[in-house]
Design an enzyme around this catalytic site. Structure first.
Site, mmCIF file in Angstrom:
data_model
loop_
_atom_site.group_PDB
_atom_site.id
_atom_site.type_symbol
_atom_site.label_atom_id
_atom_site.label_comp_id
_atom_site.label_asym_id
_atom_site.label_seq_id
_atom_site.Cartn_x
_atom_site.Cartn_y
_atom_site.Cartn_z
ATOM 1 N N ARG A 152 -22.612 -1.188 8.318
ATOM 2 C CA ARG A 152 -22.329 -2.605 8.574
ATOM 3 C C ARG A 152 -21.012 -2.803 9.320
ATOM 4 O O ARG A 152 -19.993 -2.230 8.956
ATOM 5 C CB ARG A 152 -22.301 -3.359 7.241
ATOM 6 C CG ARG A 152 -22.002 -4.862 7.374
ATOM 7 C CD ARG A 152 -22.308 -5.587 6.079
ATOM 8 N NE ARG A 152 -21.514 -5.099 4.967
ATOM 9 C CZ ARG A 152 -20.329 -5.592 4.624
ATOM 10 N NH1 ARG A 152 -19.781 -6.584 5.353
ATOM 11 N NH2 ARG A 152 -19.670 -5.115 3.576
ATOM 12 N N CYS A 181 -13.714 2.191 6.685
ATOM 13 C CA CYS A 181 -12.765 1.337 5.970
ATOM 14 C C CYS A 181 -12.567 1.867 4.558
ATOM 15 O O CYS A 181 -13.531 2.259 3.893
ATOM 16 C CB CYS A 181 -13.282 -0.094 5.889
ATOM 17 S SG CYS A 181 -13.676 -0.854 7.486
ATOM 18 N N CYS A 212 0.804 -1.221 0.000
ATOM 19 C CA CYS A 212 0.000 0.000 0.000
ATOM 20 C C CYS A 212 0.839 1.274 0.000
ATOM 21 O O CYS A 212 0.302 2.363 -0.211
ATOM 22 C CB CYS A 212 -0.950 0.004 1.186
ATOM 23 S SG CYS A 212 -2.116 -1.380 1.184
#
Length: 396
Positions: A202, A213, A84
């Protein structure tokens, strides 16, 4: 003696949901970001002497194929993969080429064309690069797949247990970053959510809900770096942004000290940041704007401490005091960060560079932070590599 190194041009595509634009392939992405960076710098591709091209998912020499959209001049093109932190690793290498005198002008470009859904492994017939980290975390935490939210969520839980941070603190980071992205036309998401929306989305891995996220994304970013002589020769001082400190670290022995935060790079981050502060003579208090690697809200909270914005264990106080948004001590992730801007792995670090360049020039439009004189960038890839870069306006 290392030479001064400047960012003279930046460009990026809008980040998109994977597959959202039919037929949009990585050469198209690279052509767009690279062409924008060249136009921003006001130079021709023939003046680029080296190129460093980052991507995580792709075939060998995809970097060449991407850059060939800008021209074919026979220059060295290096393919870069550092998970990343790939984009900022390409930036790091291009800066080293200029700083060392190997090149007067170099290109860092990153892109990613991703598959929908959580990240997965490509090769299952060999040791996974993160296996050592997974096994170490499994000794201190329940095991969950996919592994990324498990790793960062476990570090968030650890902070809650040790220092009393709450699920609401993490949700406030998601709320902030989504709110910031409303003003970013390059962001994958530009919707504002209430704090209740963030908390009620969620659950991925408690305390991390979906809106805390980062998503998978397609997109590209590019930056052109040059020496002081090149800047002077081309009359670019008014737009040049100086890299005044830059460091890359990889895992230390204490990455496996038995804590969750160490396994997601805490000690790498601390060391890289300190090296940059030592190089630049700047400290956390000298920056007005920061782009950091909020792949999950838990990582942003821990980075407040790793980067020295506050003492260890006190990140929640920064959030409660509004210290990391407009009107506070710093504006962290004015772009919306990875959570809302998106996270095409190879492009992320270069999108951060673009945002901070615009902020330092005063051209970030509705996202503009007041009186920016210095900016800090952080990007990390597990397995692992952390890259921290400090920028300031060119001294005219």
């Amino acid at each position: 003696m290392p030479r001064k190194t400047y960012v003279i041009g930046v460009g990026m595509t809008k980040f998109e949901k994977p597959g959202a634009i039919e037929g949009w392939d990585y050469p198209d992405m690279a052509r767009e970001s690279g062409t924008k960076a060249l136009a921003d710098a006001g130079i021709d591709y023939r003046e680029i002497q080296e190129a460093y091209v980052g991507y995580v998912y792709g075939e060998s020499t995809s970097g060449q194929r991407a850059v060939y959209e800008l021209g074919l001049t026979g220059i060295p093109i290096v393919n870069v993969n550092n998970n990343c932190s790939t984009g900022s690793t390409a930036l790091y290498l291009a800066a080293r080429a200029v700083r060392s005198g190997l090149a007067e002008c170099a290109l860092a470009l990153g892109f990613e064309k991703m598959q929908p859904g959580s990240l997965g492994s490509t090769y299952d017939d060999r040791e996974q690069p993160m296996a050592k980290h997974f096994l170490a975390l499994a000794e201190i935490s329940e095991v969950l797949f996919p592994p990324a939210p498990w790793m960062f969520g476990a570090a968030g839980r650890e902070h809650m247990q040790q220092y009393g941070s709450t699920a609401e603190h993490f949700a406030k980071i998601g709320y902030k970053n989504h709110k910031h992205s409303v003003n970013n036309p390059y962001a994958q998401f530009q919707d504002e959510y209430s704090l209740d929306d963030i908390l009620a989305s969620r659950m991925i891995y408690d305390p991390l809900t979906k809106l805390q996220c980062s998503p998978t994304s397609d997109g590209s970013g590019a930056a052109i770096l040059a020496s002081e002589d090149f800047v002077d020769k081309h009359g670019l001082a008014d737009q040049a942004v100086e890299i005044v400190g830059q460091a890359m670290t990889t895992d230390f022995e204490n990455s496996f000290d038995g804590s969750c935060k160490a396994l997601i790079g805490y000690h790498m981050n601390v060391a890289a940041a300190q090296q940059v502060y030592d190089q630049s003579g700047l400290g956390p208090e000298d920056f007005q704007v920061i782009e950091l690697h909020d792949c999950f809200s838990a990582n942003e909270l821990l980075l407040y401490e790793a980067l020295g914005l506050c003492p260890e264990g006190e990140a929640a106080k920064l959030i409660d005091n509004g210290d990391t948004t407009y009107g506070g001590r710093w504006v962290v992730n004015p772009s919306g960060g990875l959570i809302s801007k998106g996270h095409p792995l190879g492009a992320t670090g270069l999108a951060q560079c673009a945002e901070l360049t615009w902020q330092l020039r005063g051209t970030a439009d509705k996202r503009q932070v007041d009186n920016v004189t210095a900016a800090l960038q952080h990007n990390i890839g597990l397995g692992g590599a952390a890259v921290v870069t400090a920028y300031r306006r060119a001294q005219r």
